[in-house]
Design an enzyme around this catalytic site. Structure first.
Site, PDB file in Angstrom:
ATOM      1  CG  ASN A   9      28.581  19.140   3.326  1.00 36.32           C
ATOM      2  OD1 ASN A   9      28.668  19.588   2.183  1.00 36.32           O
ATOM      3  ND2 ASN A   9      28.543  19.916   4.393  1.00 36.32           N
ATOM      4  CE  LYS A  11      31.891  20.226   5.728  1.00 34.51           C
ATOM      5  NZ  LYS A  11      32.515  20.484   7.040  1.00 34.51           N
ATOM      6  CG  HIS A  96      26.999  22.663   7.347  1.00 35.81           C
ATOM      7  ND1 HIS A  96      28.182  23.223   7.774  1.00 35.81           N
ATOM      8  CD2 HIS A  96      27.200  21.319   7.327  1.00 35.81           C
ATOM      9  CE1 HIS A  96      29.057  22.260   7.987  1.00 35.81           C
ATOM     10  NE2 HIS A  96      28.494  21.101   7.728  1.00 35.81           N
ATOM     11  CD  GLU A 168      26.386  20.874  11.217  1.00 32.13           C
ATOM     12  OE1 GLU A 168      27.050  20.287  10.365  1.00 32.13           O
ATOM     13  OE2 GLU A 168      26.149  22.094  11.180  1.00 32.13           O
ATOM     14  CB  SER A 214      35.545  14.445  13.494  1.00 30.57           C
ATOM     15  OG  SER A 214      36.015  15.770  13.368  1.00 30.57           O
TER      16      SER A 214
END
Length: 254
Positions: A9, A11, A96, A168, A214
């Protein structure tokens, strides 16, 4: 066997030049290697078509970071499922944490988007996860149940084949903190149990559940080694071949 997926991703990062270079570098990285892992990259909207061309026939899929649930009309700034498919998108990330907690999306909106995508055959990476204060209050399971129930409302078991779940934990995204392999597997097992209870055991066993938060080369192999972790949704580490490449390679050890 659930086929692992490593998804990047990007972003709101990269420009046309750097994104294209990254895509070509990733295509070179996977060239000639076994295809036992699915690879997905999700660049910003303006670069989707260029990235699709850059990955070529490497086997890397391209997805968007969001979509809208209406087909067309007076929805300034929105992008429809048809538009994404028109330029070759295979997947879309929905729900998300940044869409939820920064931009205010609720489960109802995420559900509308999910149904609009799967109705057209666009694959969905549906994200769920708890805030730090929710984990500390021992509410992780409750939060995940609520998000799964809301996001998958009126989604049939047959349509689950078009969906991947991404767990996540919000407290681990962009913070440098990572859920331990045991914490990740426990949350994934909870999600699988929810699917078994609300759909069927076979649906739960078939569902791919990715971990996001992470993920980096140094922890990827251990995270991906957990029995309920079927891949990774990678943020910052997906922005360079040097970091994302080894995570893709770790997916091949599943």
């Amino acid at each position: 066997m659930r086929r692992p997926m490593i998804a990047g991703n990007w972003k709101m990062n990269t420009d046309l030049a750097s994104g294209t270079e990254l895509a070509k570098g990733l295509a070179s990285h996977v060239a000639g290697k076994d295809s036992s892992v699915d690879v997905l990259v999700c660049p910003p909207f303006p670069y989707l078509q260029a990235i699709k061309e850059a990955v070529g026939d490497s086997g890397i899929s391209v997805g968007a970071q969001n979509c809208y649930f209406e087909e067309s009309g007076a929805f300034t700034g929105e992008v429809s499922v048809d538009m994404l498919q028109d330029i070759g998108c295979d997947w879309v990330i929905l729900g998300h944490s940044e869409r939820r907690h920064v931009l205010g999306e609720c489960d109802g909106t995420i559900n509308k988007k999910t149904k609009a995508a799967i109705e057209k055959g666009l694959g969905v990476v549906l994200c769920v996860g708890e805030l730090l204060e929710e984990r500390e209050a021992d509410k992780t399971g409750e939060v995940l149940d609520t998000q799964m129930k809301g996001g998958l409302a009126d989604v049939s078991e047959a349509d689950l084949s078009k969906i991947i779940i991404a767990y996540e934990p919000v407290w681990a995204i962009g913070t440098g903190k990572t859920a331990s392999p045991e914490q990740a597997d426990e949350a994934h097992a909870h999600l699988r149990k929810w699917l078994s209870s609300n759909y069927s055991e076979s649906a739960a066993e078939a569902m791919r559940i990715l971990y996001g938060g992470s993920v980096k080369p140094s922890n990827a192999e251990e995270l991906l080694g957990q029995p309920n972790v079927d891949g990774a949704l990678v943020g910052g580490a997906s922005l360079t071949v040097d970091n994302f490449g080894p995570i893709i390679d770790a997916g091949r050890t599943k």
